[in-house]
Design a protein around this motif. Sequence first.
Motif, PDB file in Angstrom:
ATOM      1  N   LYS A   1      -2.802   2.458  -3.663  1.00  0.00           N
ATOM      2  CA  LYS A   1      -2.281   4.495  -3.425  1.00  0.00           C
ATOM      3  C   LYS A   1      -2.723   4.582  -2.653  1.00  0.00           C
ATOM      4  CE  LYS A   1      -1.692   5.802  -8.375  1.00  0.00           C
ATOM      5  NZ  LYS A   1      -1.704   6.944  -9.432  1.00  0.00           N
ATOM      6  N   GLY A   2      -3.153   4.130  -1.724  1.00  0.00           N
ATOM      7  CA  GLY A   2      -3.505   4.622   0.441  1.00  0.00           C
ATOM      8  C   GLY A   2      -3.697   3.386   0.909  1.00  0.00           C
ATOM      9  N   ALA A   3      -4.519   2.828   1.871  1.00  0.00           N
ATOM     10  CA  ALA A   3      -4.566   2.022   2.407  1.00  0.00           C
ATOM     11  C   ALA A   3      -5.075   1.008   1.509  1.00  0.00           C
ATOM     12  CB  ALA A   3      -5.445   2.359   3.595  1.00  0.00           C
TER      13      ALA A   3
ATOM     14  N   GLN B   1       1.143  -0.968  -0.191  1.00  0.00           N
ATOM     15  CA  GLN B   1       0.014  -0.143  -0.408  1.00  0.00           C
ATOM     16  C   GLN B   1       0.684   1.675  -0.269  1.00  0.00           C
ATOM     17  OE1 GLN B   1      -2.764   0.023   4.389  1.00  0.00           O
ATOM     18  NE2 GLN B   1      -0.669  -1.154   4.476  1.00  0.00           N
ATOM     19  N   ASN B   2      -0.037   2.566   0.070  1.00  0.00           N
ATOM     20  CA  ASN B   2       1.078   3.675   0.030  1.00  0.00           C
ATOM     21  C   ASN B   2       1.979   3.660  -1.412  1.00  0.00           C
ATOM     22  OD1 ASN B   2      -0.654   4.625   2.061  1.00  0.00           O
ATOM     23  ND2 ASN B   2       0.406   3.113   3.347  1.00  0.00           N
ATOM     24  N   ARG B   3       1.313   3.712  -2.538  1.00  0.00           N
ATOM     25  CA  ARG B   3       2.953   3.316  -4.135  1.00  0.00           C
ATOM     26  C   ARG B   3       1.616   4.804  -4.762  1.00  0.00           C
ATOM     27  NH1 ARG B   3       5.683   1.082  -1.605  1.00  0.00           N
ATOM     28  NH2 ARG B   3       5.505  -1.488  -1.467  1.00  0.00           N
ATOM     29  N   THR B   4       2.820   5.960  -4.670  1.00  0.00           N
ATOM     30  CA  THR B   4       2.761   6.909  -4.961  1.00  0.00           C
ATOM     31  C   THR B   4       3.170   6.789  -6.355  1.00  0.00           C
ATOM     32  OG1 THR B   4       4.601   8.231  -4.233  1.00  0.00           O
ATOM     33  CG2 THR B   4       2.013   8.432  -3.402  1.00  0.00           C
TER      34      THR B   4
END
Length: 298
Positions: free
Chosen positions: A261-263, A241-244
């Motif tokens: 991109k988020g949780a 998770q949390n991949r930008t």
Amino acid sequence: TGYCVPEGCGDGRVGEAGQEECDGTPGCRPDCTIGCVSDAQCSDGDACNGSEDCERTTGECTPGPVLPCVDGDACTRDGECSPSTGCTFALIDADRDGYAPGSCSASSLLKGGDCNDNDPTVFPGGTEYCDAIDNDCDGMTDESAVQATCYPDADGDGFPIEQAPLTACSCPKGTLPVRDDGQWDCWDDAADAGRDVFPGQTLSFASGYNARCAAGTMPCKVIKSYDYDCNGQEQPLYTEQNRTACGALGGTLGCTPSGYKGAAPACGEAAPYLTCRPNGGLLGGCAELTNDLAQSCR
């Protein structure tokens, strides 16, 4: 001379001509060497002759009538007579299990009461097998036979659920006995993805099963389970998770892992997911693709 009569003994008994002994008085000795003297002496060795008569003029025994072999016992077959042994009464026993179908007389040493004289496994006191047959002739079926305990397996995945068992000689279709490994199914609904739910399931699913209502909720709130491997936990397939952005790991080694991109969302929920793939070539680089991805679980 003139005293002995060679044809007979003079007293009505028949002797063997020329064999009588003269006793010195008119006539012969009072005992003849051949011939019957009384009915009691008549016997030709045939026990089936009920009586024999002595023929005084010939010295022969005349056979009497054949004895009737009737003992009045429903367990035996009448009319069997042997010249050497007389009357014998064979047990009526078609299947040769030692029991006759009739009721033996009170004084009989034979055994009766066979309720199926065509089956040697059926007789009074026999072993009761689980075969829907009254093996011991007590009027009941399978009452003492060892039966299997069968549990439902409606979804046919080979894992029964531990509830609502039934006993039967053999488990009917849709049921199973306890497995050798002792594992139980946690859901058994053939109409609601039940075939995919069993201990040891390795696949993950984005759609839950076992729709039901949460306790104490009004109106009814439908919830679903994703515990497809029956271990008591819901295990997400996608945890990154949390991949930008997709960063290159250097050269042609590849890219950073894909992830939400988020949780990471809950099981069955969808969220934007960043997929990172190497561009290839000498300069490296990564391709990025974002789409909504439902969380799969098991």
